[in-house]
Scaffold this motif. Structure first.
Motif, short mmCIF file in Angstrom:
data_model
loop_
_atom_site.label_atom_id
_atom_site.label_comp_id
_atom_site.label_asym_id
_atom_site.label_seq_id
_atom_site.Cartn_x
_atom_site.Cartn_y
_atom_site.Cartn_z
N ALA A 1 -1.46 23.01 -26.28
CA ALA A 1 -1.59 24.01 -25.22
C ALA A 1 -1.06 23.47 -23.90
O ALA A 1 -0.41 24.19 -23.12
CB ALA A 1 -3.05 24.42 -25.08
N ALA A 2 -1.32 22.17 -23.62
CA ALA A 2 -0.81 21.56 -22.39
C ALA A 2 0.71 21.52 -22.41
O ALA A 2 1.37 21.74 -21.38
CB ALA A 2 -1.39 20.16 -22.22
N GLY A 3 1.27 21.25 -23.57
CA GLY A 3 2.72 21.24 -23.70
C GLY A 3 3.32 22.62 -23.48
O GLY A 3 4.39 22.76 -22.87
N GLN A 4 2.64 23.65 -23.99
CA GLN A 4 3.12 25.01 -23.78
C GLN A 4 3.13 25.38 -22.30
O GLN A 4 4.07 26.01 -21.80
CB GLN A 4 2.23 26.00 -24.55
N GLN A 5 2.08 24.96 -21.60
CA GLN A 5 2.01 25.25 -20.18
C GLN A 5 3.12 24.54 -19.42
O GLN A 5 3.76 25.11 -18.53
CB GLN A 5 0.64 24.84 -19.63
N ALA A 6 3.36 23.27 -19.77
CA ALA A 6 4.42 22.51 -19.10
C ALA A 6 5.79 23.08 -19.43
O ALA A 6 6.72 23.01 -18.62
CB ALA A 6 4.34 21.04 -19.50
N GLY A 7 5.91 23.65 -20.61
CA GLY A 7 7.19 24.20 -21.03
C GLY A 7 7.59 25.48 -20.32
O GLY A 7 8.74 25.92 -20.45
N GLN A 8 6.67 26.07 -19.57
CA GLN A 8 6.99 27.29 -18.84
C GLN A 8 8.09 27.05 -17.80
O GLN A 8 8.85 27.96 -17.45
CB GLN A 8 5.74 27.85 -18.16
N ALA A 9 8.15 25.83 -17.28
CA ALA A 9 9.14 25.51 -16.26
C ALA A 9 10.48 25.09 -16.85
O ALA A 9 11.43 24.84 -16.11
CB ALA A 9 8.60 24.41 -15.34
N TYR A 10 10.57 25.00 -18.15
CA TYR A 10 11.80 24.56 -18.80
C TYR A 10 12.71 25.75 -19.07
O TYR A 10 12.27 26.77 -19.61
CB TYR A 10 11.46 23.85 -20.12
N ASP A 11 13.97 25.64 -18.69
CA ASP A 11 14.94 26.72 -18.89
C ASP A 11 15.70 26.48 -20.19
O ASP A 11 16.60 25.62 -20.25
CB ASP A 11 15.91 26.77 -17.72
N PRO A 12 15.39 27.21 -21.25
CA PRO A 12 16.05 26.98 -22.53
C PRO A 12 17.48 27.53 -22.56
O PRO A 12 18.24 27.18 -23.47
CB PRO A 12 15.15 27.74 -23.53
N THR A 13 17.86 28.38 -21.59
CA THR A 13 19.22 28.95 -21.59
C THR A 13 20.22 28.06 -20.88
O THR A 13 21.42 28.30 -20.94
CB THR A 13 19.21 30.32 -20.90
N ARG A 14 19.77 27.06 -20.22
CA ARG A 14 20.65 26.15 -19.48
C ARG A 14 21.40 25.24 -20.44
O ARG A 14 20.79 24.54 -21.23
CB ARG A 14 19.82 25.33 -18.50
N PRO A 15 22.72 25.24 -20.41
CA PRO A 15 23.49 24.38 -21.31
C PRO A 15 23.33 22.91 -20.95
O PRO A 15 23.28 22.55 -19.77
CB PRO A 15 24.93 24.85 -21.12
#
Length: 219
Positions: free
Chosen positions: A153-167
């Protein structure tokens, strides 16, 4: 335990047929923890007698001529002929003694040592595990599972700031160093392919462009 105990898969034959150290010994192992128990060593007197005759072959040859070899050969023959039957009898005695060290599980039919035997149930601990030990193990598994869930769950929260569309380039095209998605190669400093977004309209600004193709804002 039954008198018919075979140990067909968990014993080793340590018998020695030749020399003055000839004798019979067998090693039995627990099917659960693999601890071993060895039967008492029983010397094979027939082979030992033949060995002492072999040691005196030179003396017998000098005193008896060809008859010396005949005496030794006869002893070898008698020792060899009796070894098989003597081994079988020794094995039976070893199995009889092993009955006091191993128990046969009525469920899985494996032979286990006393430490792997649930005497109250008449089964091995694989088939009838110790209740207290299982409870403690389950408690530890529950604690580990909950910690894993919270970490996820902590990883999911931290992953909110990660942009998966960025090459991202994961390997530098110049020196082949792994970049882990960084903007510059940690090995040679090469500028890696990264998408730049316009600060005004958030459109993608291609590398080398001086102005945003979406709104014309200077890069």
């Amino acid at each position: 335990m039954s008198s018919e105990i075979y140990f067909s898969n968990n014993y080793r034959d340590l018998c020695e047929r030749n020399g003055t150290g000839a004798g019979f010994q067998f090693e039995f192992s627990c099917s659960r923890c693999y601890d071993t128990w060895r039967s008492p060593f029983e010397p094979y007197t027939g082979e030992r007698a033949a060995s002492w005759l072999r040691k005196g072959t030179d003396l017998a040859w000098s005193m008896l001529g060809s008859a010396g070899r005949g005496v030794t050969s006869a002893a070898d023959g008698l020792a060899g002929a009796g070894f098989g039957q003597a081994r079988d009898r020794a094995f039976e005695r070893a199995i009889s003694t092993a009955e006091g060290h191993f128990n046969r599980c009525a469920r899985c039919t494996h032979y286990v040592c006393g430490r792997c035997w649930n005497a109250a149930q008449g089964l091995c601990f694989n088939c009838a595990p110790d209740t207290a030990a299982e409870a403690m193990a389950a408690q530890q598994r529950g604690q580990n599972d909950m910690a894993s869930q919270r970490a996820y769950a902590a990883g999911q929260q931290a992953g909110q700031a990660y942009d998966p569309t960025r090459p991202r380039q994961l390997v530098c095209p110049q020196c082949r160093t792994e970049t882990h998605g960084s903007a510059y190669c940690p090995g040679c400093g090469h500028h890696l392919a990264q998408t730049t977004q316009c600060g005004s309209c958030s459109a993608v600004v291609p590398d080398g462009a001086a102005f945003c193709p979406g709104c014309g804002t200077r890069r």
